[in-house]
Design a protein around this motif. Sequence first.
Motif, short mmCIF file in Angstrom:
data_model
loop_
_atom_site.label_atom_id
_atom_site.label_comp_id
_atom_site.label_asym_id
_atom_site.label_seq_id
_atom_site.Cartn_x
_atom_site.Cartn_y
_atom_site.Cartn_z
N ILE A 1 -4.01 -0.74 -7.77
CA ILE A 1 -5.36 -1.24 -7.43
C ILE A 1 -6.37 -0.12 -7.68
CG2 ILE A 1 -6.84 -2.05 -5.54
CD1 ILE A 1 -4.32 -3.27 -4.27
N GLU B 1 0.84 -1.20 0.00
CA GLU B 1 0.00 0.00 0.00
C GLU B 1 0.88 1.25 0.00
OE1 GLU B 1 -3.19 0.27 -0.41
OE2 GLU B 1 -3.50 2.37 0.13
N LYS B 2 0.62 2.11 -0.93
CA LYS B 2 1.29 3.41 -1.06
C LYS B 2 2.81 3.32 -0.88
CE LYS B 2 -2.81 6.12 -0.13
NZ LYS B 2 -3.80 5.05 -0.03
#
Length: 288
Positions: free
Chosen positions: A202, A189-190
Amino acid sequence: MTIRTAVIPAAGLGTRFLPATKSIPKELMPILDKPMLQYVVEEAAEAGIERVIIVTARGKESIAAYFQPHEHLEHHLLETGATDLAGKVRAASDLAEVSFVIQEQPLGLGHAVLTAEEAVDGEGFAVILPDDIFDASPGVLSQLLIVQQEHGGGVVSVEQVPWEVVNNYGVVEADAVAEDVHRIRSLVEKPAREDAPSNLAIAGRYILPPEIFDCLKRTPPGAKGEIQLTDGMAILLEDTDVFACEFQGTRYDGGTPLGLLRASLGFGLVREDTRDSVKALLGSFTIE
Ligand code: G1P
């Protein structure tokens, strides 16, 4: 796995839309004449979803009101001969069985999904992020269901984004297994731009098995100090295949005022009743 339930996280404060979001939930901001949220509930209904669970926060009660029938208004419109409008007013409440759960604290997207565990009741389900609005036919959720039927496991929609912006997304590392379908090896994520394993980001639609809930319970806070759905899926990957589907269609970012403006222009240009006026409108600007 038959998917008949969709979870739509809609508990955020909508800070990018302040001051409007002081009193209007971001999800009810319109693209042309229809709230963003209705676009995604329509996408769910098209994919055969029967039950929609909206995860919301206190103070956003107008979202529930929007999905209730408004008999008085419909009656008035029918009496005055505005049959088309009466149909539009009715449409929102006829799309699916909509219910609500409250996320008491803003602890992240993974936490919002976990809040819906009891309502999902042990079945595989879809997650729809209402900031990501697609112009796609069939809808992106329908495209994901086709991949799920063929390959099993979990499925998430992805698109290639410019490398400069990968840090805004969940990013997957994956191996191609069919046209536009990849088996995910890892997710992050990130990530910092230099650490991103790919530029496959995503894009707001997921099909998940119920085991994701136990994974989310074991997920520590990650990016922004929040419990991230991407991190929960990384745990799910230990025992379950998860596929990435490069969808066909156009994605609009309904999470920012300019993204929403772009969505209004984009949908305006494809909708038959607005196309000519939007073209004329765009031509009326002199850009220095
Ligand atoms: C969320 C997800 C992220 C995904 C993105 C798509 O991030 O956490 O993995 O790529 O939506 O829009 P957010 O935009 O809420 O920061």
